[in-house]
Scaffold this motif. Structure first.
Motif, PDB file in Angstrom:
ATOM      1  N   PHE A 160       6.213   2.154   0.443  1.00  7.93           N
ATOM      2  CA  PHE A 160       5.656   0.808   0.512  1.00  7.93           C
ATOM      3  C   PHE A 160       4.769   0.622   1.745  1.00  7.93           C
ATOM      4  O   PHE A 160       3.603   0.233   1.638  1.00  7.93           O
ATOM      5  CB  PHE A 160       6.822  -0.194   0.585  1.00  7.93           C
ATOM      6  CG  PHE A 160       6.588  -1.457  -0.175  1.00  7.93           C
ATOM      7  CD1 PHE A 160       7.127  -1.640  -1.427  1.00  7.93           C
ATOM      8  CD2 PHE A 160       5.838  -2.484   0.369  1.00  7.93           C
ATOM      9  CE1 PHE A 160       6.928  -2.807  -2.137  1.00  7.93           C
ATOM     10  CE2 PHE A 160       5.632  -3.658  -0.324  1.00  7.93           C
ATOM     11  CZ  PHE A 160       6.172  -3.822  -1.582  1.00  7.93           C
TER      12      PHE A 160
ATOM     13  N   VAL B   3       3.280  -9.547  -1.658  1.00 11.29           N
ATOM     14  CA  VAL B   3       4.336  -9.062  -2.551  1.00 11.29           C
ATOM     15  C   VAL B   3       5.609  -9.901  -2.417  1.00 11.29           C
ATOM     16  O   VAL B   3       6.069 -10.517  -3.378  1.00 11.29           O
ATOM     17  CB  VAL B   3       4.649  -7.579  -2.260  1.00 11.29           C
ATOM     18  CG1 VAL B   3       5.810  -7.101  -3.139  1.00 11.29           C
ATOM     19  CG2 VAL B   3       3.416  -6.719  -2.484  1.00 11.29           C
TER      20      VAL B   3
ATOM     21  N   TRP C 191      10.859   2.124   0.732  1.00 14.74           N
ATOM     22  CA  TRP C 191       9.991   1.405   1.658  1.00 14.74           C
ATOM     23  C   TRP C 191       9.083   2.346   2.449  1.00 14.74           C
ATOM     24  O   TRP C 191       8.056   1.933   2.969  1.00 14.74           O
ATOM     25  CB  TRP C 191      10.817   0.542   2.605  1.00 14.74           C
ATOM     26  CG  TRP C 191      10.427  -0.904   2.600  1.00 14.74           C
ATOM     27  CD1 TRP C 191       9.312  -1.449   3.174  1.00 14.74           C
ATOM     28  CD2 TRP C 191      11.129  -1.997   1.985  1.00 14.74           C
ATOM     29  NE1 TRP C 191       9.273  -2.816   2.958  1.00 14.74           N
ATOM     30  CE2 TRP C 191      10.381  -3.175   2.232  1.00 14.74           C
ATOM     31  CE3 TRP C 191      12.310  -2.093   1.269  1.00 14.74           C
ATOM     32  CZ2 TRP C 191      10.789  -4.430   1.785  1.00 14.74           C
ATOM     33  CZ3 TRP C 191      12.710  -3.340   0.819  1.00 14.74           C
ATOM     34  CH2 TRP C 191      11.950  -4.485   1.080  1.00 14.74           C
TER      35      TRP C 191
ATOM     36  N   THR D 146       6.987  -5.585   6.875  1.00 14.28           N
ATOM     37  CA  THR D 146       6.009  -5.055   5.922  1.00 14.28           C
ATOM     38  C   THR D 146       4.581  -5.472   6.268  1.00 14.28           C
ATOM     39  O   THR D 146       3.652  -4.680   6.125  1.00 14.28           O
ATOM     40  CB  THR D 146       6.389  -5.487   4.489  1.00 14.28           C
ATOM     41  OG1 THR D 146       7.648  -4.894   4.166  1.00 14.28           O
ATOM     42  CG2 THR D 146       5.358  -5.042   3.481  1.00 14.28           C
TER      43      THR D 146
ATOM     44  N   PHE E 292       3.548  -2.236  -6.721  1.00 18.79           N
ATOM     45  CA  PHE E 292       3.717  -3.352  -5.795  1.00 18.79           C
ATOM     46  C   PHE E 292       3.933  -4.654  -6.567  1.00 18.79           C
ATOM     47  O   PHE E 292       4.810  -5.453  -6.243  1.00 18.79           O
ATOM     48  CB  PHE E 292       2.479  -3.493  -4.896  1.00 18.79           C
ATOM     49  CG  PHE E 292       2.539  -2.681  -3.639  1.00 18.79           C
ATOM     50  CD1 PHE E 292       2.862  -1.339  -3.672  1.00 18.79           C
ATOM     51  CD2 PHE E 292       2.259  -3.249  -2.411  1.00 18.79           C
ATOM     52  CE1 PHE E 292       2.929  -0.576  -2.515  1.00 18.79           C
ATOM     53  CE2 PHE E 292       2.323  -2.515  -1.240  1.00 18.79           C
ATOM     54  CZ  PHE E 292       2.662  -1.165  -1.292  1.00 18.79           C
TER      55      PHE E 292
ATOM     56  N   ALA F 102       1.096  -4.466   4.259  1.00 16.43           N
ATOM     57  CA  ALA F 102       1.716  -3.884   3.069  1.00 16.43           C
ATOM     58  C   ALA F 102       2.391  -4.890   2.156  1.00 16.43           C
ATOM     59  O   ALA F 102       3.018  -4.494   1.175  1.00 16.43           O
ATOM     60  CB  ALA F 102       2.728  -2.801   3.479  1.00 16.43           C
ATOM     61  N   GLY F 103       2.303  -6.207   2.459  1.00 17.02           N
ATOM     62  CA  GLY F 103       2.728  -7.155   1.456  1.00 17.02           C
ATOM     63  C   GLY F 103       3.841  -8.122   1.779  1.00 17.02           C
ATOM     64  O   GLY F 103       4.509  -8.608   0.857  1.00 17.02           O
TER      65      GLY F 103
ATOM     66  N   GLN G  27      -0.977  -0.185  -6.810  1.00 15.30           N
ATOM     67  CA  GLN G  27      -0.863  -1.641  -6.785  1.00 15.30           C
ATOM     68  C   GLN G  27       0.004  -2.171  -7.923  1.00 15.30           C
ATOM     69  O   GLN G  27       0.622  -3.236  -7.788  1.00 15.30           O
ATOM     70  CB  GLN G  27      -2.261  -2.263  -6.838  1.00 15.30           C
ATOM     71  CG  GLN G  27      -3.079  -2.021  -5.588  1.00 15.30           C
ATOM     72  CD  GLN G  27      -2.433  -2.608  -4.349  1.00 15.30           C
ATOM     73  OE1 GLN G  27      -1.691  -3.583  -4.419  1.00 15.30           O
ATOM     74  NE2 GLN G  27      -2.722  -2.010  -3.200  1.00 15.30           N
TER      75      GLN G  27
ATOM     76  N   SER H 113       0.645   2.283   2.343  1.00 16.01           N
ATOM     77  CA  SER H 113      -0.431   1.295   2.315  1.00 16.01           C
ATOM     78  C   SER H 113      -1.614   1.675   3.194  1.00 16.01           C
ATOM     79  O   SER H 113      -2.632   0.978   3.202  1.00 16.01           O
ATOM     80  CB  SER H 113       0.116  -0.079   2.737  1.00 16.01           C
ATOM     81  OG  SER H 113       1.003  -0.566   1.751  1.00 16.01           O
TER      82      SER H 113
ATOM     83  N   VAL I  77       7.591   3.881  -4.464  1.00 11.12           N
ATOM     84  CA  VAL I  77       7.720   2.444  -4.698  1.00 11.12           C
ATOM     85  C   VAL I  77       8.241   2.182  -6.110  1.00 11.12           C
ATOM     86  O   VAL I  77       9.048   1.267  -6.324  1.00 11.12           O
ATOM     87  CB  VAL I  77       6.379   1.728  -4.460  1.00 11.12           C
ATOM     88  CG1 VAL I  77       6.495   0.242  -4.767  1.00 11.12           C
ATOM     89  CG2 VAL I  77       5.927   1.921  -3.010  1.00 11.12           C
TER      90      VAL I  77
ATOM     91  N   THR J 280       7.364  -5.095  -7.914  1.00 15.29           N
ATOM     92  CA  THR J 280       8.324  -5.564  -6.927  1.00 15.29           C
ATOM     93  C   THR J 280       8.345  -7.088  -6.889  1.00 15.29           C
ATOM     94  O   THR J 280       9.410  -7.717  -6.870  1.00 15.29           O
ATOM     95  CB  THR J 280       7.981  -5.001  -5.533  1.00 15.29           C
ATOM     96  OG1 THR J 280       8.094  -3.576  -5.564  1.00 15.29           O
ATOM     97  CG2 THR J 280       8.902  -5.567  -4.467  1.00 15.29           C
TER      98      THR J 280
END
Length: 494
Positions: free
Chosen positions: A295, A242, A292, A354, A174, A237-238, A171, A299, A69, A177
């Protein structure tokens, strides 16, 4: 010659006894288990060894995923810089570079504590023994609503733990991002000093607060336990934590800072300001797609969670479905296959999958990715022709709109095959199309909360920060290019 033959016979001739273990069959035996009596571990010693190896596997997997990531920062830098003009190369690259350092320090100071200080005991990473988390809660309607964590400022000695530090690294990248997304929507006219203030603000407050509500045991995650709304707001995963946070912040910033000089004509019609390096942007897109895999599968925070394979394949399928969807739309419109739009189609599919990647089947992932591709084309059109909002790289279309679509799609397509016990609710996560309308309700509440909270806070922030230092560069600098006025060096010397 004879000596050479003898040497070859000694080296390559078969031996009756091998001291080595070329097959690995005898490597890692009971004698390698730490024990008071070598080769004869007690049940307790054997159990400790098994537990240690399990947590070691999870920590190693999570750290490796975090490294992937982190490499996505290079992808973002290439994509955004490729999509902008060459006179701003050093400036755009500089923002993408500095957001890593600024964001990390902001998250280290208090962001991590606000986000995870109420739930640091991640069981898959060892339970953080000795760490006592604490969540500030508000009691209303007979229920506790977690608002913010209060443990872990500066990663102090109270959280000096291998599991906590693993969680922090994963984290933190993340968060980075999220922080880098607005650098695309505000590119080519954003003051570097104003950007630095933003980097601290979003990493210390905005991202951690919403992240706490979803991943830190906060109130959105408890909508299921408190009100029977599925498993609460679920985001694997966001897509929301995110991408939507970053995308909505990007929208607020683009509105406040205004369009680039020359983007819109007097009658409001938009002009295309082409990026200077499409190969650079496409290379960055491939790097993002590669990252990804850290990512989404990362997770799980557990290398032994076999669901990783489902997550990885769903991630690939949604991204490619986004590309094909955009390609079909472009051809239907009588246009040529614009590589920039295709790249955004891939990223849109990845953003959308995600959140639901662990909860849907492959057909669901393809549908989600295909819709994401259509949404990115539609959103870019609306922003250019209807709203007159200049977003040079399509940051809001990719991350904001498809972050929202991602969490909503989970509430529709989750097939009930995974997620037992998620957010403390028994049973697997199931969406509307598979019989649980309440999960979709939780996803809607989380999506609406994200947009209102982030947009209002970031809009006000950009307005106020403009009073501290101008958010926008002088017009003369924007026309000439920001590399020398803002950075002191040219990205390209020619």
């Amino acid at each position: 010659m004879g000596a050479i033959l003898v040497l070859l016979l000694v080296v390559f001739a078969p031996h009756a006894v091998h001291a080595q273990d070329p097959t690995g069959a005898k490597t890692g035996t009971i004698t390698d288990i730490p024990a008071a009596k070598a080769g004869a571990p007690t049940p307790a010693e054997l159990g400790d060894a098994v537990g240690h190896n399990r947590i070691a596997t999870n920590i190693m997997w999570t750290l490796l995923a975090g490294f992937l990531v982190m490499f996505m920062q290079a992808g973002f830098a290439l994509v955004e810089t490729g999509f902008t003009q060459k006179k701003n190369v050093a400036h755009t690259m500089g923002m993408n570079f500095m957001v890593y350092a600024v964001g990390m320090f902001g998250f280290w100071i208090c962001g991590f504590a606000f986000m995870f200080g109420g739930g640091l005991n991640a069981a898959t990473l060892g339970g953080a023994p000795g760490v006592i988390p604490h969540e500030y809660v508000v009691h209303m309607f007979g229920h506790d609503f977690g608002i913010i964590g209060t443990v872990g400022y500066f990663l102090n000695s109270k959280v000096y733990d291998v599991g906590v530090f693993t969680l922090f690294l994963f984290q933190m990248v993340f968060m980075d991002t999220t922080a880098t997304i607005p650098t695309g929507s505000m590119a080519e006219r954003w003051s570097f000093k104003s950007f630095l203030i933003f980097g601290f603000f979003i990493s210390m407050f905005v991202y951690p607060l919403f992240g706490n509500w979803v991943w830190g045991g906060g109130w959105l995650s408890q909508l299921g336990a408190n009100f029977g709304l599925g498993h609460g707001h679920v985001d694997f995963a966001g897509s929301s934590v995110v991408h939507m946070v970053g995308g909505v912040a990007a929208l607020a910033g683009a509105i406040v800072i205004g369009p680039r000089i020359g983007k819109f004509n007097a009658d409001g019609t938009p002009n295309t300001i082409p990026g200077h390096n499409i190969p650079m942007a496409l290379l960055g897109t491939f790097i993002l797609a590669f990252g990804w895999f850290g990512f989404n599968p990362g997770s799980t925070l557990a290398g032994a969670d076999f669901r990783i394979s489902i997550v990885a394949v769903n991630t690939m399928m949604a991204g490619t479905a986004g590309v094909l969807s955009v390609l079909i739309i472009l051809y239907m419109q009588g246009k040529k296959p614009d590589p920039g739009m295709l790249a955004n189609g891939l990223l849109a599919g990845l953003v959308a999958i995600t959140a639901p990647c662990a909860f849907v089947n492959s057909l669901g992932s393809v549908i989600i990715g295909a819709i994401a591709g259509a949404l990115v084309v539609l959103t870019i059109y609306i922003m250019d022709y209807k709203l007159k909002i200049d977003d040079p790289v399509g940051a809001f279309a990719v991350h904001g709109v498809n972050g929202a679509w991602g969490v909503l799609s989970l509430g529709l397509f989750a097939d009930g095959s995974y997620g037992d016990g998620w957010n403390g609710v028994k049973g697997n996560v199931t969406g509307l199309f598979y019989g649980d309308a309440s999960q979709f309700g939780a996803q809607c509440i989380g999506t609406l909360t994200c947009f209102i909270f982030v947009f209002v806070v970031m809009y006000v922030f950009f307005k106020l920060s403009n009073k501290i230092t101008p958010i926008r560069v002088p017009a003369a600098d924007e026309i000439a290019g920001l590399d020398m006025p803002e950075m002191g060096v040219q990205g390209y010397v020619d």
